[in-house]
Design a protein around this motif. Structure first.
Motif, PDB file in Angstrom:
ATOM      1  N   UNK A 168     -20.777  30.772  18.572  1.00  0.00           N
ATOM      2  CA  UNK A 168     -20.411  31.666  19.729  1.00  0.00           C
ATOM      3  C   UNK A 168     -19.064  32.138  18.995  1.00  0.00           C
ATOM      4  N   UNK A 169     -19.172  33.286  18.336  1.00  0.00           N
ATOM      5  CA  UNK A 169     -17.797  33.962  17.612  1.00  0.00           C
ATOM      6  C   UNK A 169     -17.056  34.583  18.597  1.00  0.00           C
ATOM      7  N   UNK A 170     -15.649  34.823  18.699  1.00  0.00           N
ATOM      8  CA  UNK A 170     -15.121  35.728  19.490  1.00  0.00           C
ATOM      9  C   UNK A 170     -15.129  36.911  18.777  1.00  0.00           C
ATOM     10  N   UNK A 171     -14.333  37.946  19.495  1.00  0.00           N
ATOM     11  CA  UNK A 171     -14.435  39.126  18.817  1.00  0.00           C
ATOM     12  C   UNK A 171     -13.232  39.605  18.048  1.00  0.00           C
ATOM     13  N   UNK A 172     -12.214  38.652  17.770  1.00  0.00           N
ATOM     14  CA  UNK A 172     -11.172  38.746  16.733  1.00  0.00           C
ATOM     15  C   UNK A 172     -11.539  38.411  15.475  1.00  0.00           C
ATOM     16  N   UNK A 173     -11.268  39.507  14.545  1.00  0.00           N
ATOM     17  CA  UNK A 173     -11.589  39.268  13.181  1.00  0.00           C
ATOM     18  C   UNK A 173     -10.551  38.094  12.571  1.00  0.00           C
ATOM     19  N   UNK A 174      -9.317  37.853  13.323  1.00  0.00           N
ATOM     20  CA  UNK A 174      -8.525  37.084  12.535  1.00  0.00           C
ATOM     21  C   UNK A 174      -8.452  35.748  12.703  1.00  0.00           C
ATOM     22  N   UNK A 175      -9.501  34.998  13.671  1.00  0.00           N
ATOM     23  CA  UNK A 175      -9.731  33.807  14.051  1.00  0.00           C
ATOM     24  C   UNK A 175     -11.120  33.336  13.377  1.00  0.00           C
ATOM     25  N   UNK A 176     -11.049  32.377  12.462  1.00  0.00           N
ATOM     26  CA  UNK A 176     -12.012  31.769  11.685  1.00  0.00           C
ATOM     27  C   UNK A 176     -12.961  31.013  12.624  1.00  0.00           C
ATOM     28  N   UNK A 177     -14.146  30.991  12.588  1.00  0.00           N
ATOM     29  CA  UNK A 177     -15.017  30.205  13.214  1.00  0.00           C
ATOM     30  C   UNK A 177     -15.753  29.133  12.571  1.00  0.00           C
ATOM     31  N   UNK A 178     -14.778  28.666  11.269  1.00  0.00           N
ATOM     32  CA  UNK A 178     -15.309  27.465  10.544  1.00  0.00           C
ATOM     33  C   UNK A 178     -14.025  26.572  10.664  1.00  0.00           C
ATOM     34  N   UNK A 179     -14.218  25.323  10.208  1.00  0.00           N
ATOM     35  CA  UNK A 179     -13.514  24.149  10.359  1.00  0.00           C
ATOM     36  C   UNK A 179     -13.876  22.999   9.597  1.00  0.00           C
ATOM     37  N   UNK A 180     -12.761  22.279   8.942  1.00  0.00           N
ATOM     38  CA  UNK A 180     -12.995  21.291   8.253  1.00  0.00           C
ATOM     39  C   UNK A 180     -12.766  19.897   9.089  1.00  0.00           C
ATOM     40  N   UNK A 181     -13.754  18.992   8.964  1.00  0.00           N
ATOM     41  CA  UNK A 181     -13.479  17.752   9.547  1.00  0.00           C
ATOM     42  C   UNK A 181     -13.334  16.846   8.648  1.00  0.00           C
ATOM     43  N   UNK A 182     -12.021  15.976   8.516  1.00  0.00           N
ATOM     44  CA  UNK A 182     -11.663  15.247   7.315  1.00  0.00           C
ATOM     45  C   UNK A 182     -12.251  13.590   8.168  1.00  0.00           C
ATOM     46  N   UNK A 183     -13.041  13.058   7.272  1.00  0.00           N
ATOM     47  CA  UNK A 183     -13.410  11.735   7.516  1.00  0.00           C
ATOM     48  C   UNK A 183     -12.958  10.616   6.853  1.00  0.00           C
ATOM     49  N   UNK A 184     -12.571  10.928   5.596  1.00  0.00           N
ATOM     50  CA  UNK A 184     -12.128   9.771   4.681  1.00  0.00           C
ATOM     51  C   UNK A 184     -13.014   9.081   3.967  1.00  0.00           C
ATOM     52  N   UNK A 185     -14.211   8.677   4.912  1.00  0.00           N
ATOM     53  CA  UNK A 185     -15.326   8.118   4.145  1.00  0.00           C
ATOM     54  C   UNK A 185     -16.436   9.171   4.132  1.00  0.00           C
ATOM     55  N   UNK A 186     -17.534   8.694   3.509  1.00  0.00           N
ATOM     56  CA  UNK A 186     -18.762   9.437   3.048  1.00  0.00           C
ATOM     57  C   UNK A 186     -19.261   9.890   4.584  1.00  0.00           C
ATOM     58  N   UNK A 187     -19.304  11.214   5.022  1.00  0.00           N
ATOM     59  CA  UNK A 187     -19.961  11.453   6.315  1.00  0.00           C
ATOM     60  C   UNK A 187     -21.293  11.157   6.555  1.00  0.00           C
ATOM     61  N   UNK A 188     -21.782  10.825   7.788  1.00  0.00           N
ATOM     62  CA  UNK A 188     -23.042  10.679   8.177  1.00  0.00           C
ATOM     63  C   UNK A 188     -23.862  11.628   8.683  1.00  0.00           C
ATOM     64  N   UNK A 189     -23.054  12.747   8.641  1.00  0.00           N
ATOM     65  CA  UNK A 189     -24.092  14.082   9.002  1.00  0.00           C
ATOM     66  C   UNK A 189     -24.615  14.604   7.968  1.00  0.00           C
ATOM     67  N   UNK A 190     -25.479  15.636   8.436  1.00  0.00           N
ATOM     68  CA  UNK A 190     -26.190  16.497   7.425  1.00  0.00           C
ATOM     69  C   UNK A 190     -26.253  18.092   7.804  1.00  0.00           C
ATOM     70  N   UNK A 191     -26.208  18.957   6.615  1.00  0.00           N
ATOM     71  CA  UNK A 191     -26.050  20.122   6.940  1.00  0.00           C
ATOM     72  C   UNK A 191     -27.323  20.711   7.949  1.00  0.00           C
ATOM     73  N   UNK A 192     -27.021  21.514   8.731  1.00  0.00           N
ATOM     74  CA  UNK A 192     -27.953  21.800   9.980  1.00  0.00           C
ATOM     75  C   UNK A 192     -28.076  21.114  11.200  1.00  0.00           C
ATOM     76  N   UNK A 193     -27.115  19.985  11.157  1.00  0.00           N
ATOM     77  CA  UNK A 193     -26.756  19.217  12.455  1.00  0.00           C
ATOM     78  C   UNK A 193     -26.024  20.089  13.395  1.00  0.00           C
ATOM     79  N   UNK A 194     -26.195  19.806  14.681  1.00  0.00           N
ATOM     80  CA  UNK A 194     -25.536  20.592  15.688  1.00  0.00           C
ATOM     81  C   UNK A 194     -24.463  19.413  16.220  1.00  0.00           C
ATOM     82  N   UNK A 195     -23.339  19.283  16.141  1.00  0.00           N
ATOM     83  CA  UNK A 195     -22.578  18.331  16.461  1.00  0.00           C
ATOM     84  C   UNK A 195     -21.439  18.545  17.596  1.00  0.00           C
TER      85      UNK A 195
END
Length: 616
Positions: free
Chosen positions: A86-113
């Protein structure tokens, strides 16, 4: 070995960053970093905000929604990227974000989280690096809502989407930082890339401008017409020519599943490369590819210079990258073959980064006779001349470089063509000077070091001066290896323009060499003087201007067409570090930057040698 980013990924302490004035945000937010704020319903674009740093830095967020678009399960920067549908209308705001886990993540590409955790700003390389920060969520609690979802459509990064201007001027009230400035992604390339930080992006078929390195990375440009070299690179020709189309490419695919492609400059990364846009210490904005294009080989060939003619003196410089006897014989043989076949066996060859006989073993050894003999023997075996050599051993661990290695400059010369005028007395601490002999300039020590007690040379290589004779004419040659660019901020620094702290030392070094050359010319205004080596600076730099002050020297690389002026490739920029400069009497010459290393994934050194031919 997997493609592991070289930066450490320990989350930066937000309070320290704010106190240092490096990150935007309120100091109270930093002080209350563990206080849960009312951030219910915050979406990714709310966290990213319209500047380089999050308006929610240091605060707790709860149930931030997104689709996993990339997973990094190796190295110290383990985690995953999420993107909001659900993107906003502002081109300056990114819609992506890194989540730092430190250990190997347990999620997979395509998961809704849904992710809860602390919003932070991580500075790859640490606060002193000058790097921009990466907005992230750390100490996360992750709930997988569903799996197998379609990914958000990637943003296509292309020649038409990336602005031609590189970065805004930094805020003078913030020590030149751009961190707090509102992003203008339609105006500046760095702002455009920042507005996509953490988002799913793609590039189409793109030219390689930085060869595959040992860390499984390469560089491409999405702007094929931007400052091209004749061999497919992107030339860095001024401080305003940052080459906005450059992007670094890494892979999220383990090497065991898909080896990273080997590419040279001028090759093409064909097809689609797609994945999250990351920011790292070694190059800044990087596509961490889930889908990686294939390399189309354009068959780049190593150059060979023409042989010198009977009446021409050929003088060359070559940084042989920490050569010592423990290196494989294959390295000696390859370097020797290059001297003979690619450099046409120059009459005088100034070498940089010759290490002592025990290499990096820090045992007090300073002599390098075994290193040089192994190299000169390899040259003979390759069909080259039996070079003689001269150098001055440094004091132990006083000239910088790899600890214990005691790198220094060495003159090789072909005694069948050139003679060396030995004048005894030169050592690590004795300064050679200029005198007159039969009305002509002469060195007091040959070989000798120039002004070694000058603080400009502290923890740095001292210039090596030698007096040669070719067909009855004296030629003075000064071999240099100026201070490195270590400590300089990268082009993607949050300071704009970036801080280039290393220039101060090279400026002093250039002034010392310029003064010495002027002493020679004062004794004999028609003296032939060649200053050469790894200058570690550009032909347009203040260092080069100081070397040429008063018309004492001319940077011969400027005689080449602009698209041929480079000796080194760094982060996709083809640039000048190695130079040969000539005194006014050398008015007619032939110059060649011999491209045999810098553009190739397989290198014998990371520098291209330079050759000057003239008639003394």
């Amino acid at each position: 070995m997997p493609s592991i980013p070289r930066y450490a990924a320990v989350a930066t302490v937000v309070a320290s960053a704010l106190a240092a004035g490096l990150l935007a945000g309120s100091s109270s937010a930093a002080a209350d970093a563990d206080t849960t704020a009312d951030t219910a319903g915050a979406r990714i674009h709310d966290i990213q905000g319209t500047t380089r740093t999050s308006p929610l830095v240091g605060q707790q967020v709860k149930d931030v929604e997104g689709i996993v678009i990339g997973v990094r399960g190796y190295g110290s920067s383990r985690g995953f990227w999420i993107q909001d549908l659900q993107a906003d209308a502002d081109p300056a705001t990114s819609e992506g974000l890194f989540v730092f886990t430190g250990a190997a993540p347990t999620v997979a590409v395509g998961d809704a989280v849904k992710v809860s955790g602390t919003v932070g700003e991580y500075v790859p390389g640490g606060l002193s690096s000058g790097n921009q920060s990466l907005t992230q969520i750390s100490k996360p609690t992750v709930t997988v809502v569903s799996s197998g979802n379609a990914l958000p459509a990637p943003v296509t990064v292309s020649a038409w989407s990336v602005p031609s201007r590189y970065a805004p001027e930094g805020d003078t009230a913030a020590a030149g930082s751009i961190n707090a400035l509102p992003l203008k992604p339609r105006s500046y390339a760095l702002d455009y890339y920042e507005s996509l930080e953490g988002s799913n992006v793609r590039i189409g078929t793109s030219r390689v401008v930085g060869a595959t390195d040992p860390y499984s990375e390469l560089w491409v440009t999405v702007k094929p017409w931007e400052n091209p070299t004749s061999r497919g690179g992107a030339r860095y020709g001024s401080y305003e020519s940052q080459n906005t189309g450059r992007l670094q490419i890494q892979s999220l695919i383990p090497l065991a599943q898909q080896p990273f492609p080997k590419a040279n400059v001028g090759d093409v990364l064909s097809g689609t490369t797609e994945g999250p846009l990351d920011f790292n210490q070694f190059g800044g904005y990087t596509i961490t590819a889930r889908t990686l294009g294939t390399v189309t080989d354009r068959e780049l060939e190593r150059e060979s210079t023409r042989p010198q003619r009977r009446g021409e003196l050929a003088v060359a410089t070559y940084n042989v990258e920490n050569l010592d006897p423990s290196d494989p014989q294959e390295k000696f043989d390859a370097l020797a073959k290059a001297v003979v076949e690619n450099l046409a066996s120059p009459d005088i060859l100034a070498l940089e980064e010759i290490q002592d006989n025990t290499g990096a073993t820090n045992d007090g050894t300073v002599a390098a006779d075994q290193t040089v003999k192994k190299f000169t023997d390899a040259i003979v075996a390759a069909g080259g001349p039996a070079y003689e050599w001269r150098t001055v051993d440094p004091e132990n661990n006083k000239d910088g470089g790899e600890p214990g290695g005691n790198i220094r400059q060495v003159f090789l010369f072909n005694p069948e063509r050139v003679s060396f005028t030995d004048r005894a007395g030169g050592n690590a601490t004795a300064a050679t000077g200029v005198t007159k002999e039969y009305g002509r300039a002469a060195l007091t020590f040959s070989p000798g070091r120039i002004d070694p007690a000058n603080t400009a040379w502290e923890s740095s290589r001292k210039p090596l001066a030698g007096e040669f004779v070719f067909r009855g004419r004296t030629v003075f040659v000064i071999a240099n290896h100026f201070g490195s660019k270590g400590g300089d901020e990268g082009l993607t620094s949050h300071h704009q323009p970036p801080v280039r702290s290393s220039e101060a030392k090279r400026l002093l070094q250039a002034q010392a060499v310029n003064t010495f050359v002027k002493d020679i010319l004062k004794a004999d205004r028609r003296a032939d003087v060649v200053v050469l080596g790894d200058i570690n600076d550009f032909e347009f730099s203040e260092t080069t201007k100081a070397l040429t002050d008063g018309g004492a020297l001319y940077p011969a690389i400027k005689s080449l067409p602009s698209w041929e002026r480079y000796s080194y490739v760094y982060q996709g920029n083809s640039q000048v570090l190695d130079q040969i400069l000539t005194s006014p009497s050398i008015g007619d010459f032939s110059y060649d930057s011999v491209h045999i290393n810098a553009e190739f994934a397989d290198q014998n050194s990371d520098h291209d040698p330079q050759v000057l031919r003239f008639r003394p």
